[in-house]
Design a protein around this motif. Structure first.
Motif, PDB file in Angstrom:
ATOM      1  N   PRO A   1      10.436  -4.090 -16.775  1.00 52.43           N
ATOM      2  CA  PRO A   1      11.362  -3.012 -16.409  1.00 52.43           C
ATOM      3  C   PRO A   1      10.692  -1.716 -15.968  1.00 52.43           C
ATOM      4  CG  PRO A   1      11.320  -3.314 -18.787  1.00 52.43           C
ATOM      5  CD  PRO A   1      10.522  -4.440 -18.200  1.00 52.43           C
ATOM      6  N   SER A   2       9.396  -1.533 -16.265  1.00 54.47           N
ATOM      7  CA  SER A   2       8.698  -0.357 -15.748  1.00 54.47           C
ATOM      8  C   SER A   2       8.767  -0.371 -14.222  1.00 54.47           C
ATOM      9  CB  SER A   2       7.240  -0.363 -16.203  1.00 54.47           C
ATOM     10  OG  SER A   2       7.148  -0.254 -17.603  1.00 54.47           O
ATOM     11  N   ARG A   3       8.945   0.802 -13.639  1.00 48.61           N
ATOM     12  CA  ARG A   3       9.207   0.863 -12.200  1.00 48.61           C
ATOM     13  C   ARG A   3       7.953   1.100 -11.365  1.00 48.61           C
ATOM     14  NH1 ARG A   3      14.824   1.242 -10.885  1.00 48.61           N
ATOM     15  NH2 ARG A   3      15.960   1.007 -12.847  1.00 48.61           N
ATOM     16  N   LEU A   4       7.802   0.300 -10.323  1.00 44.68           N
ATOM     17  CA  LEU A   4       6.922   0.658  -9.220  1.00 44.68           C
ATOM     18  C   LEU A   4       7.665   1.682  -8.383  1.00 44.68           C
ATOM     19  CD1 LEU A   4       5.584  -2.753  -7.802  1.00 44.68           C
ATOM     20  CD2 LEU A   4       4.353  -1.152  -9.263  1.00 44.68           C
ATOM     21  N   ILE A   5       7.020   2.786  -8.063  1.00 36.56           N
ATOM     22  CA  ILE A   5       7.639   3.778  -7.187  1.00 36.56           C
ATOM     23  C   ILE A   5       7.338   3.367  -5.751  1.00 36.56           C
ATOM     24  CG2 ILE A   5       7.792   6.202  -6.557  1.00 36.56           C
ATOM     25  CD1 ILE A   5       8.774   5.480  -9.394  1.00 36.56           C
ATOM     26  N   SER A   6       8.375   3.016  -5.019  1.00 42.83           N
ATOM     27  CA  SER A   6       8.223   2.485  -3.664  1.00 42.83           C
ATOM     28  C   SER A   6       8.555   3.567  -2.635  1.00 42.83           C
ATOM     29  CB  SER A   6       9.158   1.284  -3.477  1.00 42.83           C
ATOM     30  OG  SER A   6       9.006   0.715  -2.199  1.00 42.83           O
ATOM     31  N   SER A   7       7.677   3.767  -1.687  1.00 38.91           N
ATOM     32  CA  SER A   7       7.866   4.812  -0.682  1.00 38.91           C
ATOM     33  C   SER A   7       9.076   4.522   0.211  1.00 38.91           C
ATOM     34  CB  SER A   7       6.618   4.922   0.192  1.00 38.91           C
ATOM     35  OG  SER A   7       6.853   5.765   1.302  1.00 38.91           O
ATOM     36  N   PRO A   8       9.859   5.548   0.540  1.00 37.77           N
ATOM     37  CA  PRO A   8      10.979   5.355   1.461  1.00 37.77           C
ATOM     38  C   PRO A   8      10.590   5.496   2.928  1.00 37.77           C
ATOM     39  CG  PRO A   8      11.007   7.593   0.640  1.00 37.77           C
ATOM     40  CD  PRO A   8       9.835   6.902  -0.028  1.00 37.77           C
TER      41      PRO A   8
ATOM     42  N   ALA B   1       0.800  -1.224   0.000  1.00 34.46           N
ATOM     43  CA  ALA B   1       0.000   0.000   0.000  1.00 34.46           C
ATOM     44  C   ALA B   1       0.830   1.268   0.000  1.00 34.46           C
ATOM     45  CB  ALA B   1      -0.938  -0.002   1.205  1.00 34.46           C
ATOM     46  N   ASP B   2       2.145   1.145  -0.166  1.00 31.81           N
ATOM     47  CA  ASP B   2       2.990   2.342  -0.173  1.00 31.81           C
ATOM     48  C   ASP B   2       3.739   2.481  -1.498  1.00 31.81           C
ATOM     49  OD1 ASP B   2       4.701   0.226   0.108  1.00 31.81           O
ATOM     50  OD2 ASP B   2       5.837   1.067   1.792  1.00 31.81           O
ATOM     51  N   CYS B   3       3.108   2.047  -2.591  1.00 25.34           N
ATOM     52  CA  CYS B   3       3.755   2.148  -3.888  1.00 25.34           C
ATOM     53  C   CYS B   3       2.852   2.888  -4.871  1.00 25.34           C
ATOM     54  CB  CYS B   3       4.110   0.767  -4.435  1.00 25.34           C
ATOM     55  SG  CYS B   3       2.682  -0.182  -5.036  1.00 25.34           S
ATOM     56  N   GLU B   4       3.433   3.256  -6.004  1.00 20.42           N
ATOM     57  CA  GLU B   4       2.683   3.844  -7.109  1.00 20.42           C
ATOM     58  C   GLU B   4       2.969   3.023  -8.355  1.00 20.42           C
ATOM     59  OE1 GLU B   4       2.764   7.902  -9.790  1.00 20.42           O
ATOM     60  OE2 GLU B   4       3.056   8.081  -7.619  1.00 20.42           O
ATOM     61  N   VAL B   5       1.929   2.539  -9.007  1.00 20.98           N
ATOM     62  CA  VAL B   5       2.114   1.650 -10.158  1.00 20.98           C
ATOM     63  C   VAL B   5       2.347   2.469 -11.426  1.00 20.98           C
ATOM     64  CG1 VAL B   5       0.697  -0.129  -9.091  1.00 20.98           C
ATOM     65  CG2 VAL B   5      -0.356   1.472 -10.704  1.00 20.98           C
ATOM     66  N   PRO B   6       3.055   1.911 -12.415  1.00 19.38           N
ATOM     67  CA  PRO B   6       3.307   2.645 -13.661  1.00 19.38           C
ATOM     68  C   PRO B   6       2.099   2.637 -14.581  1.00 19.38           C
ATOM     69  CG  PRO B   6       4.310   0.482 -13.785  1.00 19.38           C
ATOM     70  CD  PRO B   6       3.760   0.614 -12.389  1.00 19.38           C
ATOM     71  N   ALA B   7       2.057   3.570 -15.503  1.00 20.45           N
ATOM     72  CA  ALA B   7       1.009   3.598 -16.521  1.00 20.45           C
ATOM     73  C   ALA B   7       1.107   2.338 -17.375  1.00 20.45           C
ATOM     74  CB  ALA B   7       1.153   4.846 -17.388  1.00 20.45           C
TER      75      ALA B   7
ATOM     76  N   GLY C   1       4.570 -16.232 -13.768  1.00 20.37           N
ATOM     77  CA  GLY C   1       4.375 -15.016 -12.994  1.00 20.37           C
ATOM     78  C   GLY C   1       5.512 -14.055 -13.241  1.00 20.37           C
ATOM     79  N   GLY C   2       5.598 -13.036 -12.402  1.00 18.29           N
ATOM     80  CA  GLY C   2       6.671 -12.067 -12.587  1.00 18.29           C
ATOM     81  C   GLY C   2       6.623 -10.956 -11.562  1.00 18.29           C
ATOM     82  N   PHE C   3       7.389  -9.915 -11.842  1.00 23.45           N
ATOM     83  CA  PHE C   3       7.467  -8.775 -10.935  1.00 23.45           C
ATOM     84  C   PHE C   3       7.948  -7.548 -11.693  1.00 23.45           C
ATOM     85  CE2 PHE C   3      11.538 -10.966 -10.708  1.00 23.45           C
ATOM     86  CZ  PHE C   3      12.458  -9.944 -10.850  1.00 23.45           C
ATOM     87  N   PHE C   4       7.849  -6.391 -11.069  1.00 20.75           N
ATOM     88  CA  PHE C   4       8.285  -5.120 -11.633  1.00 20.75           C
ATOM     89  C   PHE C   4       9.621  -4.699 -11.013  1.00 20.75           C
ATOM     90  CE2 PHE C   4       3.870  -5.182 -12.592  1.00 20.75           C
ATOM     91  CZ  PHE C   4       3.631  -4.294 -13.630  1.00 20.75           C
ATOM     92  N   ARG C   5      10.383  -3.915 -11.753  1.00 23.10           N
ATOM     93  CA  ARG C   5      11.489  -3.198 -11.124  1.00 23.10           C
ATOM     94  C   ARG C   5      10.906  -2.165 -10.165  1.00 23.10           C
ATOM     95  NH1 ARG C   5      16.391  -2.748 -13.826  1.00 23.10           N
ATOM     96  NH2 ARG C   5      17.007  -1.785 -11.845  1.00 23.10           N
TER      97      ARG C   5
ATOM     98  N   GLY D   1       8.540  -8.883  -1.836  1.00 22.04           N
ATOM     99  CA  GLY D   1       7.196  -8.508  -2.230  1.00 22.04           C
ATOM    100  C   GLY D   1       6.995  -7.065  -2.634  1.00 22.04           C
ATOM    101  N   ASP D   2       7.926  -6.163  -2.311  1.00 15.58           N
ATOM    102  CA  ASP D   2       7.746  -4.773  -2.730  1.00 15.58           C
ATOM    103  C   ASP D   2       7.868  -4.610  -4.241  1.00 15.58           C
ATOM    104  OD1 ASP D   2      10.426  -5.378  -2.624  1.00 15.58           O
ATOM    105  OD2 ASP D   2      11.041  -3.509  -1.666  1.00 15.58           O
ATOM    106  N   HIS D   3       8.273  -5.673  -4.948  1.00 21.31           N
ATOM    107  CA  HIS D   3       8.359  -5.640  -6.407  1.00 21.31           C
ATOM    108  C   HIS D   3       7.024  -5.946  -7.084  1.00 21.31           C
ATOM    109  CE1 HIS D   3      12.764  -5.250  -7.133  1.00 21.31           C
ATOM    110  NE2 HIS D   3      12.794  -5.610  -5.860  1.00 21.31           N
TER     111      HIS D   3
END
Length: 269
Positions: free
Chosen positions: A218-225, A120-126, A143-147, A176-178
């Motif tokens: 390779p599209s990035r999830l923006i993960s909160s610091p 709940a602390d990320c922003e998904v890419p377009a 399956g897979g994951f995002f950068r 899991g933050d990916h």
């Protein structure tokens, strides 16, 4: 040049069980129109005491992934998170505390054939839904994951979102933050997330990759610091590194959980 060679070497070591999607493969995702369905996807978000940010997170997620089924699973919040979230999702459920329990609860309630687990602390890419659907068009992909990217210029954060990515490829480990996604059939085959006090995501990923190939978007999830800022970025980064090393050495997970609690002085949230 040297850094590029390093990345190529890591990719070569890993390509037997991963598919690293290239930018040309993702170009159409950026052109995704509002009328194009991306296939059946259920997004599952475990939450605990997220009242300060949950509405903003869900509204932003709805803007970029609005055609997915959105399921929020609350682990016993005491700050009104459940009440705030239920107005911005398809289903809002209650479960016992613990990410694994919450994600398994959400998966059982999901209606789609593809499951996507988000913090709940990320922003998904377009274009995220189409990127997932495109990845799963490869029949061998389970399956897979995002950068990820942490929006802070300090060097310590590049250890987490850049160096750790290539180390994870080499070690075949991911957290899991990916934003893990997978086919429901694969999720059920491996029994979902193991309900352990720590490393449930690493355990799940290890089982998933044994079923087939893993797609890296390779599209990035923006993960909160925010967790890094609360605990201390170097303290948390080094703790994560130590725990990952001990996990690879097969130190029991309850021991790792005690190390995390003592080092970071708070429970995982």
């Amino acid at each position: 040049m040297r850094g590029e060679r390093f990345r190529e070497a890591i990719h070569a070591l890993s390509l037997h069980d991963v598919i690293i999607l290239t930018k040309p493969e993702l170009s159409n995702a950026k052109k995704e129109s509002a009328n194009t369905r991306s296939g059946p996807i259920s997004i599952i978000v475990p939450v605990l005491n997220e009242a300060a940010t949950i509405e903003r997170f869900l509204k932003r997620l709805g803007e970029r992934a609005g055609r997915a089924e959105l399921i929020v699973v609350d682990g016993g919040s005491s700050d009104g998170t459940f009440e705030l979230a239920q107005h911005h999702c398809d289903r809002c459920l209650r479960a016992s505390p613990g990410r694994a329990v919450q994600m398994n609860t959400g998966a059982r309630a999901a209606s789609a054939d593809t499951l996507w687990f988000l913090h709940a602390d990320c922003e998904v890419p377009a274009g995220c839904l189409k990127q997932i659907s495109d990845a799963l068009r490869h029949p061998q992909v389970v399956g897979g994951f995002f950068r990820i990217r942490i929006p802070n210029g300090r060097v310590v954060y590049r250890l987490t979102d850049s160096f750790a990515h290539y180390a994870g490829l080499l070690l075949r480990m991911r957290f899991g933050d990916h934003g893990f996604f997978c086919r429901r059939s694969g999720f059920e085959e491996i029994g979902g997330f193991p309900e352990v006090p720590l490393m449930e995501d690493a355990e799940f990923f290890g089982k998933l990759r044994r079923l087939g190939r893993i797609a890296i978007i390779p599209s990035r999830l923006i993960s909160s610091p925010r967790r890094y800022e609360r605990i201390g970025p170097w303290r948390l980064t080094l703790t994560y590194g130590l725990i990952a090393l001990l996990y690879l050495l097969r130190v029991p997970i309850p021991v790792l959980a005690r190390i995390y609690r003592r080092t970071c002085a708070q429970l995982k949230v």
